[in-house]
Scaffold this motif. Structure first.
Motif, PDB file in Angstrom:
ATOM      1  N   UNK A 323      -1.343 -51.563 121.461  1.00 30.53           N
ATOM      2  CA  UNK A 323      -1.747 -50.216 121.041  1.00 30.53           C
ATOM      3  C   UNK A 323      -0.493 -49.349 120.914  1.00 30.53           C
ATOM      4  N   UNK A 324       0.019 -49.245 119.691  1.00 32.32           N
ATOM      5  CA  UNK A 324       1.250 -48.465 119.444  1.00 32.32           C
ATOM      6  C   UNK A 324       2.264 -48.677 120.571  1.00 32.32           C
ATOM      7  N   UNK A 325       2.802 -49.897 120.697  1.00 31.72           N
ATOM      8  CA  UNK A 325       3.636 -50.236 121.862  1.00 31.72           C
ATOM      9  C   UNK A 325       4.790 -49.266 122.124  1.00 31.72           C
ATOM     10  N   UNK A 326       5.520 -48.890 121.070  1.00 31.19           N
ATOM     11  CA  UNK A 326       6.677 -48.034 121.286  1.00 31.19           C
ATOM     12  C   UNK A 326       6.246 -46.645 121.763  1.00 31.19           C
ATOM     13  N   UNK A 327       5.241 -46.064 121.103  1.00 30.69           N
ATOM     14  CA  UNK A 327       4.753 -44.745 121.498  1.00 30.69           C
ATOM     15  C   UNK A 327       4.144 -44.788 122.894  1.00 30.69           C
ATOM     16  N   UNK A 328       3.352 -45.834 123.168  1.00 32.94           N
ATOM     17  CA  UNK A 328       2.693 -45.950 124.471  1.00 32.94           C
ATOM     18  C   UNK A 328       3.712 -46.075 125.596  1.00 32.94           C
ATOM     19  N   UNK A 329       4.739 -46.890 125.367  1.00 28.19           N
ATOM     20  CA  UNK A 329       5.739 -47.102 126.415  1.00 28.19           C
ATOM     21  C   UNK A 329       6.558 -45.837 126.647  1.00 28.19           C
ATOM     22  N   UNK A 330       7.022 -45.208 125.574  1.00 26.71           N
ATOM     23  CA  UNK A 330       7.888 -44.039 125.732  1.00 26.71           C
ATOM     24  C   UNK A 330       7.112 -42.838 126.288  1.00 26.71           C
ATOM     25  N   UNK A 331       5.890 -42.624 125.797  1.00 24.76           N
ATOM     26  CA  UNK A 331       5.082 -41.523 126.327  1.00 24.76           C
ATOM     27  C   UNK A 331       4.717 -41.786 127.782  1.00 24.76           C
ATOM     28  N   UNK A 332       4.366 -43.049 128.071  1.00 29.53           N
ATOM     29  CA  UNK A 332       4.039 -43.413 129.451  1.00 29.53           C
ATOM     30  C   UNK A 332       5.233 -43.248 130.368  1.00 29.53           C
ATOM     31  N   UNK A 333       6.411 -43.595 129.858  1.00 31.62           N
ATOM     32  CA  UNK A 333       7.634 -43.458 130.649  1.00 31.62           C
ATOM     33  C   UNK A 333       7.911 -41.988 130.967  1.00 31.62           C
ATOM     34  N   UNK A 334       7.702 -41.110 129.997  1.00 25.98           N
ATOM     35  CA  UNK A 334       7.898 -39.681 130.233  1.00 25.98           C
ATOM     36  C   UNK A 334       6.922 -39.158 131.290  1.00 25.98           C
ATOM     37  N   UNK A 335       5.645 -39.557 131.162  1.00 24.58           N
ATOM     38  CA  UNK A 335       4.641 -39.114 132.128  1.00 24.58           C
ATOM     39  C   UNK A 335       4.936 -39.674 133.512  1.00 24.58           C
ATOM     40  N   UNK A 336       5.286 -40.942 133.573  1.00 26.85           N
ATOM     41  CA  UNK A 336       5.627 -41.574 134.848  1.00 26.85           C
ATOM     42  C   UNK A 336       6.808 -40.851 135.501  1.00 26.85           C
ATOM     43  N   UNK A 337       7.831 -40.546 134.694  1.00 27.48           N
ATOM     44  CA  UNK A 337       9.020 -39.888 135.228  1.00 27.48           C
ATOM     45  C   UNK A 337       8.707 -38.524 135.808  1.00 27.48           C
ATOM     46  N   UNK A 338       7.865 -37.755 135.119  1.00 24.75           N
ATOM     47  CA  UNK A 338       7.529 -36.409 135.598  1.00 24.75           C
ATOM     48  C   UNK A 338       6.758 -36.466 136.913  1.00 24.75           C
ATOM     49  N   UNK A 339       5.727 -37.320 136.981  1.00 26.98           N
ATOM     50  CA  UNK A 339       4.913 -37.401 138.196  1.00 26.98           C
ATOM     51  C   UNK A 339       5.704 -38.047 139.337  1.00 26.98           C
ATOM     52  N   UNK A 340       6.515 -39.054 139.010  1.00 28.37           N
ATOM     53  CA  UNK A 340       7.339 -39.690 140.041  1.00 28.37           C
ATOM     54  C   UNK A 340       8.356 -38.704 140.599  1.00 28.37           C
ATOM     55  N   UNK A 341       8.912 -37.853 139.752  1.00 24.99           N
ATOM     56  CA  UNK A 341       9.896 -36.867 140.196  1.00 24.99           C
ATOM     57  C   UNK A 341       9.301 -35.933 141.245  1.00 24.99           C
ATOM     58  N   UNK A 342       8.058 -35.514 141.025  1.00 26.64           N
ATOM     59  CA  UNK A 342       7.402 -34.644 142.007  1.00 26.64           C
ATOM     60  C   UNK A 342       7.181 -35.398 143.312  1.00 26.64           C
ATOM     61  N   UNK A 343       6.725 -36.666 143.208  1.00 31.08           N
ATOM     62  CA  UNK A 343       6.537 -37.479 144.404  1.00 31.08           C
ATOM     63  C   UNK A 343       7.831 -37.619 145.194  1.00 31.08           C
ATOM     64  N   UNK A 344       8.913 -37.916 144.496  1.00 38.45           N
ATOM     65  CA  UNK A 344      10.202 -38.121 145.150  1.00 38.45           C
ATOM     66  C   UNK A 344      10.694 -36.852 145.832  1.00 38.45           C
ATOM     67  N   UNK A 345      10.596 -35.720 145.142  1.00 34.93           N
ATOM     68  CA  UNK A 345      11.045 -34.456 145.704  1.00 34.93           C
ATOM     69  C   UNK A 345      10.198 -34.055 146.907  1.00 34.93           C
ATOM     70  N   UNK A 346       8.900 -34.281 146.827  1.00 39.10           N
ATOM     71  CA  UNK A 346       7.999 -33.971 147.934  1.00 39.10           C
ATOM     72  C   UNK A 346       8.342 -34.816 149.156  1.00 39.10           C
ATOM     73  N   UNK A 347       8.579 -36.104 148.946  1.00 41.44           N
ATOM     74  CA  UNK A 347       8.975 -36.988 150.045  1.00 41.44           C
ATOM     75  C   UNK A 347      10.303 -36.540 150.660  1.00 41.44           C
ATOM     76  N   UNK A 348      11.246 -36.152 149.812  1.00 40.99           N
ATOM     77  CA  UNK A 348      12.559 -35.722 150.308  1.00 40.99           C
ATOM     78  C   UNK A 348      12.437 -34.493 151.201  1.00 40.99           C
ATOM     79  N   UNK A 349      11.499 -33.605 150.861  1.00 43.31           N
ATOM     80  CA  UNK A 349      11.266 -32.450 151.728  1.00 43.31           C
ATOM     81  C   UNK A 349      10.598 -32.867 153.032  1.00 43.31           C
ATOM     82  N   UNK A 350       9.590 -33.731 152.943  1.00 40.07           N
ATOM     83  CA  UNK A 350       8.838 -34.098 154.145  1.00 40.07           C
ATOM     84  C   UNK A 350       9.720 -34.770 155.182  1.00 40.07           C
ATOM     85  N   UNK A 351      10.642 -35.644 154.757  1.00 41.30           N
ATOM     86  CA  UNK A 351      11.477 -36.316 155.748  1.00 41.30           C
ATOM     87  C   UNK A 351      12.381 -35.320 156.459  1.00 41.30           C
ATOM     88  N   UNK A 352      12.963 -34.386 155.729  1.00 41.20           N
ATOM     89  CA  UNK A 352      13.832 -33.397 156.373  1.00 41.20           C
ATOM     90  C   UNK A 352      13.007 -32.471 157.249  1.00 41.20           C
TER      91      UNK A 352
END
Length: 415
Positions: A323-352
């Motif tokens: 299903x539109x492999x290039x569009x699906x992968x790149x759009x999915x990568x952008x969405x994954x990066x945004x949500x993962x970034x929030x997860x990572x930053x939240x974890x970094x705060x919680x440990x400190x």
């Protein structure tokens, strides 16, 4: 400008210095990675051989983080940060040898030293933020004052973490530019000289007793005794394994082999992705704070990782059914990066936030040991699984690991 800086509170000046050190280190770290990848690709090394150049880099992170927290509590975070800067200079100098000596094993050793330097620097920077805030705060704060302190801590951590990742992406560009303009040896020399100047400045200006524990910890105390930190560390390990199992090796190779992107196009795209990822991290406090203005806790960590879990599986389905492999992968990568970034930053705060005020580096070091273990597991699996089963299998494993992260996160303190 200089007078304005001198007028700032001591804690703020130290924060700026710690952040500046972290930025300078991160820029050279990203540039060095790109220089090594591009240079050895030009020399005809296979992708597997190039990946092996970073094996010691990842392994050293596991060991270094475990020991670095102990060292920070014993000798002070100023020393561990400066040791990290000095070791990075040494790693760069190691690469200033005749080309006949620039063997696979020699570069692996240099990367191993760079990995030690990176985790000493990162642990010192993250731990320093809490220590500086503790120093700035008055004793006997009320609940409102404590919440304001936590909000400030979250903001500082998010900015530090986000700016680091943005600069790492900028470092990819810097490495490629220096290689194109000056060649490998001169590019390495320029970075070594610049970082040496930063190191010398830090030696004379970073607060000498920063982060030193009042009660000297024993070496046996490197493993955290806090239930919250142990749970968060386990969640962090699977979170970063879930990212790297498809992002580190599988994704770049897939972009080149399936989409026909050349090496520079792949590197440039991933650099932009990392920069955008870092920028999203800086906005995490706005996205995750509770409606009453208080800082997030375990409940928010669980919700955000649940939102992330489905994304790799959806990308895998799109690729499987073409299903539109290039569009699906790149759009999915952008969405994954945004949500993962929030997860990572939240974890970094919680440990400190979870870490104890006295000897904070012990808890932070243990936590980032788990982070490094996750990266190591993800990197090894990324190469192996992609080779035997393809990118789709890597993505499904990523979703499973994120599901495990969510299960573990259920046991975090809710507030």
């Amino acid at each position: 400008m200089l007078s304005n800086i001198k007028a700032l509170p001591e804690s703020v000046r130290q924060y700026l210095l710690v952040t500046g050190n972290y930025w300078a280190f991160t820029l050279t770290d990203g540039a060095l990675r790109m220089l090594v990848v591009l240079h050895f690709h030009q020399l005809g090394y296979s992708p597997l051989a190039i990946a092996m150049l970073f094996l010691f880099y990842e392994i050293s992170g596991v060991i270094t983080n475990l020991v670095a927290g102990y060292l920070g509590a014993r000798i002070g975070l100023n020393k561990t940060m400066n040791i990290g800067l000095g070791l990075q200079v040494a790693a760069l100098v190691m690469l200033l040898v005749p080309s006949s000596m620039l063997t696979l094993v020699w570069v692996m050793m240099a990367q191993g030293i760079s990995g030690i330097a990176k985790d000493l620097n990162k642990m010192s920077a993250k731990s320093s933020i809490k220590m500086l805030l503790v120093t700035e705060s008055a004793d006997g704060e009320n609940k409102a004052g404590d919440n304001a302190k936590q909000q400030k801590l979250y903001g500082w951590i998010a900015k530090l973490t986000g700016s680091k990742n943005a600069l790492k992406g900028a470092g990819f560009f810097l490495g490629g530019t220096l290689l194109s303009l000056f060649g490998f040896t001169i590019a390495i020399a320029i970075m070594a000289i610049a970082l040496t100047l930063v190191w010398v400045f830090s030696l004379f200006t970073l607060k000498r007793d920063l982060g030193k524990a009042k009660n000297k910890p024993k070496f046996s105390e490197i493993f955290s005794k806090s239930r919250s930190i142990n749970i968060l560390s386990a969640a962090r390990m699977f979170l970063f394994a879930a990212r790297d199992v498809w992002f580190v090796v599988a994704l770049p190779l897939y972009l080149g082999s399936q989409f026909g992107w050349d090496h520079y196009y792949v590197g440039g795209f991933l650099a932009l992705w990392v920069i955008a990822y870092g920028l999203v991290q800086t906005q995490a406090p706005r996205l995750t704070s509770k409606s009453d203005g208080s800082v997030p806790g375990g409940r928010q960590a669980l919700l955000w990782v649940c939102a992330l879990t489905a994304i790799p599986g959806l990308i895998a389905l799109a690729l499987t059914f073409n299903i539109s492999p290039q569009l699906s992968l790149l759009a999915g990568l952008m969405l994954f990066g945004a949500v993962f970034a929030v997860n990572s930053s939240l974890h970094s705060f919680l440990i400190v936030n979870y870490a104890s005020d006295d000897g904070v580096s012990l808890d932070v070091g243990f936590y980032y040991m788990a982070n490094a273990m996750g990266r190591l597991i993800g990197t090894v699996l990324s190469g192996y699984v992609y080779q035997v089963a393809g990118l789709e299998a890597c993505l499904w494993i990523s979703s499973v690991m994120l599901g495990l992260t969510a299960v573990i996160s259920i046991y975090l303190p809710k507030d």
